[in-house]
Design a protein around this motif. Structure first.
Motif, PDB file in Angstrom:
ATOM      1  N   ILE A 173       0.849  -1.190   0.000  1.00 25.79           N
ATOM      2  CA  ILE A 173       0.000   0.000   0.000  1.00 25.79           C
ATOM      3  C   ILE A 173       0.887   1.243   0.000  1.00 25.79           C
ATOM      4  N   PHE A 174       0.665   2.113  -0.962  1.00 26.70           N
ATOM      5  CA  PHE A 174       1.486   3.319  -1.137  1.00 26.70           C
ATOM      6  C   PHE A 174       0.531   4.517  -1.146  1.00 26.70           C
ATOM      7  N   PRO A 175       0.287   5.133   0.005  1.00 30.07           N
ATOM      8  CA  PRO A 175      -0.662   6.251   0.045  1.00 30.07           C
ATOM      9  C   PRO A 175      -0.171   7.448  -0.757  1.00 30.07           C
ATOM     10  N   GLU A 176      -1.099   8.226  -1.259  1.00 30.33           N
ATOM     11  CA  GLU A 176      -0.748   9.445  -1.983  1.00 30.33           C
ATOM     12  C   GLU A 176      -0.381  10.560  -1.002  1.00 30.33           C
ATOM     13  N   GLN A 177       0.255  11.581  -1.558  1.00 27.79           N
ATOM     14  CA  GLN A 177       0.613  12.787  -0.801  1.00 27.79           C
ATOM     15  C   GLN A 177       1.452  12.450   0.432  1.00 27.79           C
ATOM     16  N   ALA A 178       2.370  11.530   0.270  1.00 30.13           N
ATOM     17  CA  ALA A 178       3.207  11.105   1.397  1.00 30.13           C
ATOM     18  C   ALA A 178       4.602  11.709   1.284  1.00 30.13           C
ATOM     19  N   ALA A 179       5.297  11.724   2.404  1.00 30.56           N
ATOM     20  CA  ALA A 179       6.742  11.947   2.395  1.00 30.56           C
ATOM     21  C   ALA A 179       7.388  10.577   2.239  1.00 30.56           C
ATOM     22  N   VAL A 180       8.246  10.434   1.253  1.00 30.19           N
ATOM     23  CA  VAL A 180       8.799   9.126   0.882  1.00 30.19           C
ATOM     24  C   VAL A 180      10.295   9.121   1.137  1.00 30.19           C
ATOM     25  N   PHE A 181      10.753   8.107   1.848  1.00 24.11           N
ATOM     26  CA  PHE A 181      12.179   7.981   2.129  1.00 24.11           C
ATOM     27  C   PHE A 181      12.681   6.687   1.517  1.00 24.11           C
ATOM     28  N   ILE A 182      13.688   6.806   0.657  1.00 23.94           N
ATOM     29  CA  ILE A 182      14.265   5.659  -0.036  1.00 23.94           C
ATOM     30  C   ILE A 182      15.510   5.231   0.735  1.00 23.94           C
ATOM     31  N   CYS A 183      15.538   3.977   1.182  1.00 21.45           N
ATOM     32  CA  CYS A 183      16.578   3.603   2.140  1.00 21.45           C
ATOM     33  C   CYS A 183      16.947   2.126   2.036  1.00 21.45           C
ATOM     34  N   HIS A 184      17.877   1.726   2.893  1.00 27.57           N
ATOM     35  CA  HIS A 184      18.321   0.326   2.959  1.00 27.57           C
ATOM     36  C   HIS A 184      18.924   0.076   4.336  1.00 27.57           C
ATOM     37  N   PRO A 185      19.083  -1.196   4.743  1.00 26.54           N
ATOM     38  CA  PRO A 185      19.694  -1.488   6.043  1.00 26.54           C
ATOM     39  C   PRO A 185      21.137  -0.979   6.102  1.00 26.54           C
ATOM     40  N   ILE A 186      21.569  -0.670   7.322  1.00 25.38           N
ATOM     41  CA  ILE A 186      22.904  -0.107   7.512  1.00 25.38           C
ATOM     42  C   ILE A 186      23.973  -1.175   7.331  1.00 25.38           C
ATOM     43  N   ASP A 187      23.811  -2.300   8.010  1.00 26.08           N
ATOM     44  CA  ASP A 187      24.826  -3.344   8.017  1.00 26.08           C
ATOM     45  C   ASP A 187      24.146  -4.697   8.207  1.00 26.08           C
ATOM     46  N   LEU A 188      24.934  -5.755   8.334  1.00 29.81           N
ATOM     47  CA  LEU A 188      24.345  -7.096   8.454  1.00 29.81           C
ATOM     48  C   LEU A 188      23.492  -7.267   9.704  1.00 29.81           C
ATOM     49  N   PRO A 189      23.912  -6.758  10.889  1.00 30.20           N
ATOM     50  CA  PRO A 189      23.014  -6.866  12.049  1.00 30.20           C
ATOM     51  C   PRO A 189      21.672  -6.177  11.815  1.00 30.20           C
ATOM     52  N   HIS A 190      21.705  -5.012  11.176  1.00 33.48           N
ATOM     53  CA  HIS A 190      20.453  -4.313  10.875  1.00 33.48           C
ATOM     54  C   HIS A 190      19.611  -5.118   9.879  1.00 33.48           C
ATOM     55  N   LEU A 191      20.248  -5.658   8.834  1.00 32.41           N
ATOM     56  CA  LEU A 191      19.537  -6.500   7.876  1.00 32.41           C
ATOM     57  C   LEU A 191      18.911  -7.705   8.572  1.00 32.41           C
ATOM     58  N   SER A 192      19.662  -8.333   9.469  1.00 31.44           N
ATOM     59  CA  SER A 192      19.155  -9.514  10.181  1.00 31.44           C
ATOM     60  C   SER A 192      18.002  -9.155  11.092  1.00 31.44           C
ATOM     61  N   ALA A 213       7.219   7.235  -6.656  1.00 34.03           N
ATOM     62  CA  ALA A 213       6.779   8.229  -5.675  1.00 34.03           C
ATOM     63  C   ALA A 213       6.097   9.408  -6.366  1.00 34.03           C
ATOM     64  N   ASN A 214       6.615   9.825  -7.523  1.00 30.84           N
ATOM     65  CA  ASN A 214       5.976  10.916  -8.258  1.00 30.84           C
ATOM     66  C   ASN A 214       4.600  10.523  -8.760  1.00 30.84           C
ATOM     67  N   ILE A 215       4.459   9.282  -9.207  1.00 29.53           N
ATOM     68  CA  ILE A 215       3.147   8.798  -9.656  1.00 29.53           C
ATOM     69  C   ILE A 215       2.143   8.865  -8.505  1.00 29.53           C
ATOM     70  N   ARG A 216       2.636   8.611  -7.276  1.00 31.63           N
ATOM     71  CA  ARG A 216       1.770   8.659  -6.093  1.00 31.63           C
ATOM     72  C   ARG A 216       1.687  10.069  -5.497  1.00 31.63           C
ATOM     73  N   ASN A 217       2.119  11.061  -6.277  1.00 30.62           N
ATOM     74  CA  ASN A 217       2.021  12.465  -5.863  1.00 30.62           C
ATOM     75  C   ASN A 217       2.674  12.732  -4.511  1.00 30.62           C
ATOM     76  N   ALA A 218       3.849  12.170  -4.326  1.00 30.44           N
ATOM     77  CA  ALA A 218       4.566  12.375  -3.057  1.00 30.44           C
ATOM     78  C   ALA A 218       4.857  13.851  -2.840  1.00 30.44           C
ATOM     79  N   ARG A 219       4.768  14.275  -1.582  1.00 26.74           N
ATOM     80  CA  ARG A 219       5.110  15.665  -1.252  1.00 26.74           C
ATOM     81  C   ARG A 219       6.620  15.879  -1.299  1.00 26.74           C
ATOM     82  N   SER A 220       7.349  14.900  -0.810  1.00 27.56           N
ATOM     83  CA  SER A 220       8.809  15.001  -0.773  1.00 27.56           C
ATOM     84  C   SER A 220       9.398  13.604  -0.888  1.00 27.56           C
ATOM     85  N   ILE A 221      10.629  13.545  -1.382  1.00 26.63           N
ATOM     86  CA  ILE A 221      11.336  12.268  -1.541  1.00 26.63           C
ATOM     87  C   ILE A 221      12.747  12.454  -1.006  1.00 26.63           C
ATOM     88  N   GLY A 222      13.150  11.575  -0.090  1.00 25.95           N
ATOM     89  CA  GLY A 222      14.489  11.633   0.473  1.00 25.95           C
ATOM     90  C   GLY A 222      15.341  10.474   0.007  1.00 25.95           C
TER      91      GLY A 222
END
Length: 850
Positions: free
Chosen positions: A490-509, A589-598
């Motif tokens: 579910i990707f709500p419209e007009q959201a602030a969107v943050f594009i990210c990934h885990p920091i390291d293997l402990p975080h991934l785990s 994110a643009n298709i979902r009319n995001a307010r901001s993208i990080g």
């Protein structure tokens, strides 16, 4: 992938619907195989046709004698053409051979395109004649006449069905529905996808209908002639790789109507579903549609020969294929003998098929939670599983996002139940059941008992049964439930969107269940193996409030890769691939009319601080400005607490934009500024230019007394500093305990941390995990909490780069991006925006974030 799921088994023998391999102790293991080699083994493994052919092989004539007469080929052609006449009621069929399904589809497309070319030649000749006559009697109409022939300037069009799969060679890919297999490959043909709906087909045809003008010599006037210059319609009566979807009779009758009305050739691709797989010679019922070209393959070789066949209406094409088709290994004696024997077997004594579809339907009634649908015909059936019953953990999500969750199920059934079953390529939770004609109640019971135990393990979350053959499973371990919003993407419209990934293997785990039990080396290898197959998907959704109480959705688009994995991708020259993937996330994110993208962590680094990314409507930011702002605030706060007016400050990673701006903004609080670069300052022009820039910015900042600047490329230069600031792109430790003096302050802006474990464990230093912001406190809440496994924080906090993304979303600050190089002015502007929405400096702590 085969190795990842333990599917890389060497089968040493087989018979009928069974295969045999040796386990690690050398014991023979028998496996029920319902994959059937994707439809090839209709007669079963090592069947009678295969055994007889091999026994007679030494007595065969030479196998490959091109340019000669082959009686076995002539016999095969006659047999296929006779069968086509019996099935369709039409005469005048011709046959051609090739080796593979996709090769025979290429030939079918070439036949259709050559026919279209011939028609276009006639239309061009008509154009020349009409213009020649019109110039004499209707000169004012010449431009209008030319315009009606504009369709001749366009490439011919091939229509294909949504869900269609016709092979992976270049022409076949043009008619491929699944975009995954066409990515990065320009289409060789002009092709248009058609929804399997009669109304959609009619609308598509209407788009290409046109008319052209011809001169009528008898009346001396121009006449309109209508045409539809579509080269062909290609379809599979049963779409095997789309989950064994049967094309409805109503749609096929609509195709037949269009075929007759406009003379558009129809290609029936029956490479997988034809030749008695459904019980009939052709899966396309003649009452619905008689195609102009039929493509056969797979089972024609009886599990031994590589052979495919094309049967086409000579009256429609009037074309011999020798000028534009040849295949070195087709028309061989072995292939023709085997194909003849295969066809003879079904002509002479058609076998009675096990009622597979109906029996599976009866079985499915017991498991409505897990089985969504049973589809198919004859011995070509699919079991579609319910996504919601399987896609229930972050580990399942990891596999689902890679389109390999079905292969995890295959792995469980193979290792636990000795059942070999695979998902279809374009419907990854639809499992093909394509056994041989020998399939009976014995094999059916084996299949049903295995599925029953699988569903029981899923129901009871029996992790050892589901994953124990792949991963070490500790007793009592549980998986975290997948939130509904993540499960349903579910990707709500007009959201602030943050594009990210885990920091390291402990975080991934911490995010992806169970993988922490793997050794780091093996887990890293697995991540790197599937790295370029991954895309950013929804990992968390929430609602955040500012101090005014305004609410805004937030979406985290994540990908289960660590900073180290991204670092290795950069080193391997994969930067452009990842810019493209990040761009796709931004486009979504643009298709979902995001307010901001990080752009978080390495997504900012890879994209050159966002400079390689285009965001047409949503504000795009790297979050670097607020990271710098909070870092400076944190240092100044500690200095004030210690009553330090000035200090010796060392910046590690001074070549980066974040570090250089921090250096400028803290210049008024230091008497000595040590800048540590990766390159040699004596020989690197980049270092020299960067030092000049920092000196110029300090001068422009009107600092009362400029600090002494020391430049180095050795980490030991930090040993005399009162304050060490870490800001590098290195995914791990660069500063160790021996490099830091007693009582020093260490500000670590890098993610993952650049400070070593032994340094962070020291009690005499102040270690600040920089870039942590506090969330706003709205009127109705005592504290906000972004509660997700992907966020390594407690209540009331987030990374500064996230806070910048959220603040810009609340401010709804359109028409301005915050990418590229930073400046002190940008940092101060972002601090103002963030503080106006209620964000501030978060806690300063000595423990490492998880």
């Amino acid at each position: 992938m085969l190795q990842m799921f333990g599917l890389d088994i060497h089968y040493m023998d087989g018979r009928g619907d069974y295969l045999t391999h040796l386990d690690e102790l050398g014991k023979k293991i028998q496996v029920l195989d319902v994959v059937g080699s994707y439809g090839i083994n209709l007669c079963g493994h090592k069947n009678e046709i295969v055994r007889n052919a091999i026994a007679r092989l030494s007595g065969f004539p030479p196998n490959f004698i091109q340019g000669s007469r082959n009686p076995e080929k002539e016999k095969l052609f006659a047999r296929l053409e006779n069968l086509m006449e019996q099935h369709t009621g039409k005469k005048n069929w011709k046959t051609e051979l090739a080796n593979t399904g996709t090769e025979i589809v290429e030939l079918a497309l070439k036949l259709a395109l050559r026919r279209t070319h011939a028609k276009r030649v006639q239309w061009r000749q008509e154009k020349v004649r009409t213009l020649s006559l019109a110039k004499k009697v209707l000169p004012e109409e010449c431009d209008n006449i030319c315009q009606t022939y504009n369709f001749l300037d366009e490439m011919p069009v091939i229509l294909y069905l949504k869900g269609g799969f016709h092979g992976k060679t270049l022409g076949s890919l043009s008619a491929m529905s699944n975009p995954q297999y066409k990515q990065g490959i320009q289409s060789a043909l002009r092709s248009v996808e058609v929804e399997v709906e009669p109304a959609f087909l009619e609308k598509t045809i209407e788009q290409f209908e046109t008319h052209y003008l011809v001169y009528n010599s008898k009346t001396g006037t121009l006449q309109k002639k209508r045409c539809c210059p579509i080269a062909a319609i290609i379809l599979e009566p049963i779409q095997g790789e789309n989950g064994v979807q049967i094309v409805p009779s109503e749609f096929l009758r609509g195709v037949s109507k269009i075929q007759k009305q406009w003379g558009i050739p129809v290609i029936s691709d029956e490479v997988q579903c034809g030749l008695y797989r459904t019980g009939r010679f052709s899966a396309l019922h003649p009452d619905d549609l008689v195609a102009d070209i039929y493509c056969f393959g797979k089972s024609l070789g009886a599990g031994l020969a590589k052979i495919s066949a094309l049967c086409y209406q000579y009256a429609t094409f009037e074309d011999d294929v020798y000028g534009f088709h040849s295949s070195s290994f087709s028309e061989d004696t072995l292939g023709c003998v085997v194909a003849n024997n295969f066809l003879h077997k079904f002509e002479s004594s058609p076998p009675a098929y096990f009622p597979l579809k109906q029996q599976l339907k009866n079985f499915a009634v017991q498991f409505p939670k897990f089985i969504k649908e049973i589809r198919g015909s004859g011995l070509m059936v699919a079991i579609e599983l319910n996504k919601e019953a399987i896609h229930t953990s972050f580990l399942a999500k990891f596999f689902y996002d890679l389109n390999v969750l079905g292969y995890l199920i295959s792995s469980v059934l193979l290792h636990r139940e000795k059942i070999r079953i695979f998902p279809t390529l374009s419907a990854p939770l639809s499992f093909r059941v394509q056994p041989s004609i020998h399939f009976s109640h014995k094999e059916f019971d084996w299949l049903c008992k295995g599925l029953t135990r699988l569903f029981s393990a899923l129901e009871n979350n029996d992790l050892d049964h589901l994953f124990g053959h792949l991963l070490p499973i500790e007793p009592g371990v549980l998986t975290k439930p997948l939130p509904e919003g993540v499960q349903q993407s579910i990707f709500p419209e007009q959201a602030a969107v943050f594009i990210c990934h885990p920091i390291d293997l402990p975080h991934l785990s911490h995010i992806v269940d169970l993988v922490g039990s793997l050794p780091d080396e093996k887990l890293n290898a697995m991540l790197d193996e599937v790295r370029e197959e991954q895309e950013f998907t929804v990992y968390h959704t929430d609602v955040l409030q500012n101090t005014a109480g305004d609410k805004m959705p937030v979406v985290f688009l994540g990908i289960p890769l660590t900073s180290a994995s991204f670092f290795r991708a950069l080193r391997e020259g994969k930067r452009s691939i990842w810019i493209e993937k990040i761009q796709r996330a931004v486009d979504w994110a643009n298709i979902r009319n995001a307010r901001s993208i990080g752009l978080g962590q390495y997504t900012s680094i890879i994209t050159g601080n966002g400079q390689y990314i285009h965001s047409p409507t949503s504000v795009l930011t790297t979050g670097n400005a607020y990271t710098v702002g909070l870092a400076v605030q944190a240092v100044q706060q500690v200095m004030n607490e210690r009553q330090m007016d000035t200090a010796h400050i060392c910046v590690v990673g001074a070549g980066g934009n974040i570090a250089s701006v921090i250096s400028t903004m803290l210049a008024n609080r230091c008497h000595t500024l040590t800048l540590i670069f990766r390159q040699n300052p004596e020989t690197s022009s980049h270092v020299k230019e960067k030092v000049r820039t920092i000196q110029e910015e300090i001068k422009n900042a009107n600092v009362a007394k400029s600090p002494l600047i020391v430049v180095s490329n050795t980490i030991s230069a930090a040993s005399q500093a009162d304050i060490v600031i870490l800001s590098t792109n290195q995914p791990g430790a660069v500063l160790y305990s021996e490099h830091v003096k007693n009582g020093a302050i260490v500000l670590d802006v890098s993610v993952p941390p650049n400070a070593s474990d032994d340094l962070r464990a020291r009690n005499d230093i102040t270690y600040i995990n920089g870039g942590i912001a506090s969330l706003p406190l709205p009127p109705n809440l005592s504290k906000q909490f972004l509660n997700s496994v992907i966020l390594p924080f407690g209540p009331g906090e987030c990374f500064a780069c996230m806070a910048e993304t959220f603040a810009l979303g609340f401010a709804n600050n359109q028409n301005q991006n915050f990418t590229g190089d930073l400046s002190q002015q940008t940092v101060e502007h972002i601090i103002q925006i963030a503080e106006s929405q209620g964000f501030g400096l978060g806690r300063m702590k000595t423990e490492v974030s998880l």
